[in-house]
Scaffold this motif. Structure first.
Motif, PDB file in Angstrom:
ATOM      1  N   TRP A   1      36.129  -5.049  11.128  1.00 10.00           N
ATOM      2  CA  TRP A   1      35.549  -4.887  12.463  1.00 10.00           C
ATOM      3  C   TRP A   1      36.235  -3.783  13.272  1.00 10.00           C
ATOM      4  O   TRP A   1      36.029  -3.663  14.460  1.00 10.00           O
ATOM      5  N   TRP A   2      37.050  -2.966  12.594  1.00 13.89           N
ATOM      6  CA  TRP A   2      37.629  -1.816  13.279  1.00 13.89           C
ATOM      7  C   TRP A   2      36.542  -0.771  13.494  1.00 13.89           C
ATOM      8  O   TRP A   2      35.523  -0.747  12.797  1.00 13.89           O
ATOM      9  N   THR A   3      36.804   0.138  14.446  1.00 11.87           N
ATOM     10  CA  THR A   3      35.870   1.237  14.669  1.00 11.87           C
ATOM     11  C   THR A   3      36.593   2.562  14.472  1.00 11.87           C
ATOM     12  O   THR A   3      37.828   2.625  14.507  1.00 11.87           O
ATOM     13  N   ILE A   4      35.809   3.591  14.244  1.00 16.82           N
ATOM     14  CA  ILE A   4      36.366   4.937  14.098  1.00 16.82           C
ATOM     15  C   ILE A   4      35.592   5.874  15.013  1.00 16.82           C
ATOM     16  O   ILE A   4      34.367   5.779  15.123  1.00 16.82           O
TER      17      ILE A   4
ATOM     18  N   LEU B   1      31.202   1.482  13.546  1.00 17.26           N
ATOM     19  CA  LEU B   1      31.999   0.551  12.744  1.00 17.26           C
ATOM     20  C   LEU B   1      32.553   1.274  11.521  1.00 17.26           C
ATOM     21  O   LEU B   1      31.879   2.069  10.888  1.00 17.26           O
ATOM     22  N   ARG B   2      33.795   0.942  11.200  1.00 19.65           N
ATOM     23  CA  ARG B   2      34.448   1.544  10.043  1.00 19.65           C
ATOM     24  C   ARG B   2      33.964   0.812   8.791  1.00 19.65           C
ATOM     25  O   ARG B   2      34.342  -0.324   8.545  1.00 19.65           O
TER      26      ARG B   2
ATOM     27  N   THR C   1      38.500  10.034   2.320  1.00 18.30           N
ATOM     28  CA  THR C   1      37.257   9.955   3.079  1.00 18.30           C
ATOM     29  C   THR C   1      37.200   8.694   3.940  1.00 18.30           C
ATOM     30  O   THR C   1      37.958   7.744   3.724  1.00 18.30           O
ATOM     31  N   PHE C   2      36.308   8.717   4.905  1.00 18.59           N
ATOM     32  CA  PHE C   2      35.970   7.485   5.603  1.00 18.59           C
ATOM     33  C   PHE C   2      34.483   7.507   5.894  1.00 18.59           C
ATOM     34  O   PHE C   2      33.876   8.581   5.972  1.00 18.59           O
ATOM     35  N   ARG C   3      33.897   6.344   5.992  1.00 21.60           N
ATOM     36  CA  ARG C   3      32.462   6.247   6.289  1.00 21.60           C
ATOM     37  C   ARG C   3      32.277   5.367   7.509  1.00 21.60           C
ATOM     38  O   ARG C   3      32.931   4.329   7.631  1.00 21.60           O
ATOM     39  N   ILE C   4      31.416   5.783   8.405  1.00 25.80           N
ATOM     40  CA  ILE C   4      31.140   4.960   9.575  1.00 25.80           C
ATOM     41  C   ILE C   4      29.643   4.815   9.773  1.00 25.80           C
ATOM     42  O   ILE C   4      28.856   5.648   9.325  1.00 25.80           O
ATOM     43  N   MET C   5      29.304   3.725  10.418  1.00 25.64           N
ATOM     44  CA  MET C   5      27.918   3.474  10.784  1.00 25.64           C
ATOM     45  C   MET C   5      27.784   3.904  12.237  1.00 25.64           C
ATOM     46  O   MET C   5      28.386   3.291  13.115  1.00 25.64           O
TER      47      MET C   5
ATOM     48  N   ASN D   1      22.930   5.364  11.203  1.00 25.63           N
ATOM     49  CA  ASN D   1      23.169   6.165  10.008  1.00 25.63           C
ATOM     50  C   ASN D   1      24.550   5.874   9.459  1.00 25.63           C
ATOM     51  O   ASN D   1      25.507   5.741  10.213  1.00 25.63           O
ATOM     52  N   LEU D   2      24.615   5.800   8.144  1.00 22.46           N
ATOM     53  CA  LEU D   2      25.898   5.694   7.487  1.00 22.46           C
ATOM     54  C   LEU D   2      26.368   7.116   7.241  1.00 22.46           C
ATOM     55  O   LEU D   2      25.670   7.904   6.593  1.00 22.46           O
TER      56      LEU D   2
END
Ligand code: HEC
Ligand code: HEC
Length: 269
Positions: free
Chosen positions: A190-193, A206-207, A214-218, A223-224
């Protein structure tokens, strides 16, 4: 300002639906405890004192030195239902000091221990006698705005954990704390970036995943998005909750009602 405000993203639903650890699995028919009389309570208490008290304490409130947890909260991390308790008492917990009584213990002895442990739970399941689960339920869906982020039995948002069975893992007191101090323990899920591009543009969400490169966020548009940690974008991780604290916006009575409602959401009330 530690907390960030975030608009709900409908698309998160699709991704998170599959990941819900509490997706209901139908429970197989479990054996019922045949030894629940007052005599069984007494016999169970006796076995408890001779075989369990050294590690769990004379009053069963735990013994930190022996590592035996409190058995009086009415909540068991390792066991679901009476049959689950039966299993833990007989088979123990692998890799821990909790060895279990083994096959030599009679079923009667083990069931009586289960019966005894059940009598230790706080009366009324720990719900404040002045609390109204019904009022809490109304708040949850209405004024409290909780359903925007939380699902119960399939209804509601997916920006926070599914609370359908939250009463299995949180006591009423812990649930009230969740409302006042949501940042107390926030799982990485539930962390965010917030990512900032070379032109100062930002994307926050959301992370969803993160590794060395790499990192991916919504993002807010559902969009992912994947980013390289070594590209033009900088990023900042926020380990606090997106859930607002309700110390001021809800009254103490409202928080108690909500906790009572959430605590009533158990598999085994
Ligand atoms: C040698 C110490 C020891 C003895 C004796 C012992 N326990 Fe335990 N017990 C533990 C420890 C340590 C754990 C925690 C294991 C874990 O989950 O990491 C535990 C866990 C449990 C749990 C699971 C708690 C939960 O939250 O799910 C139950 C129930 C339990 N014990 C009941 C008993 C009963 C009943 C007896 C007596 C028949 C007993 N224990 C004897 C050390 C002991
Ligand atoms: C903006 C979205 C959002 C809103 C609105 C929101 N929550 Fe949350 N909630 C979260 C997130 C994200 C988490 C997980 C991170 C954390 O523990 O704070 C969470 C965690 C929780 C937990 C802990 C769950 C667990 O599994 O331990 C409870 C209980 C809870 N919320 C209840 C509520 C109630 C009751 C309301 C309404 C008064 C509410 N939430 C409103 C997003 C929200």
């Amino acid at each position: 300002m530690r907390r960030m405000s975030i608009t709900p993203w409908r698309g998160v639903a699709l991704l998170m639906a599959a990941a819900g650890p509490w997706a209901a699995a139908p429970r197989a028919q479990e054996p019922e405890n045949p030894f629940t009389s007052r005599i069984d309570v007494r016999m169970g208490g006796r076995s408890y004192q001779s075989r369990c008290a050294t590690c769990h304490g004379i009053n069963a409130t735990g013994n930190p030195e022996a590592g035996g947890p409190d058995l009086t909260t009415g909540q068991f991390r390792r066991a679901e239902g009476d049959a689950g308790l039966f299993r833990v008492i007989r088979e123990g917990v692998d890799g821990t000091a909790m060895i279990g009584l083994g096959e030599n213990a009679s079923e009667q002895t083990v069931w009586q221990l289960v019966t005894f442990l059940r009598t230790l739970a706080p009366a009324g399941g720990g719900i404040d006698p002045g609390a109204s689960p019904a009022a809490g339920q109304a708040l949850f869906a209405g004024k409290g705005g909780c359903a925007r982020c939380h699902r119960v039995d399939g209804d509601g948002g997916r920006l926070g954990p599914d609370l359908s069975f939250v009463g299995d893992r949180r006591t009423p007191e812990a649930l009230e704390t969740d409302l006042v101090d949501p940042d107390a323990e926030v799982l990485p899920r539930w962390w965010t970036i917030t990512a900032t591009g070379p032109g100062g543009e930002t994307v926050e969400g959301l992370r969803m995943s993160e590794d060395t490169f790499t990192f991916r966020i919504m993002d807010a548009d559902e969009n992912l998005r994947a980013f390289s940690k070594y590209g033009d974008w900088s990023y900042e991780r926020t380990e606090t909750s997106t859930m607002p604290g309700y110390a001021e916006t809800l009254t103490a009575q409202e928080r108690t009602d909500l906790a009572a409602y959430l605590y009533s959401l158990r598999r085994d009330p």
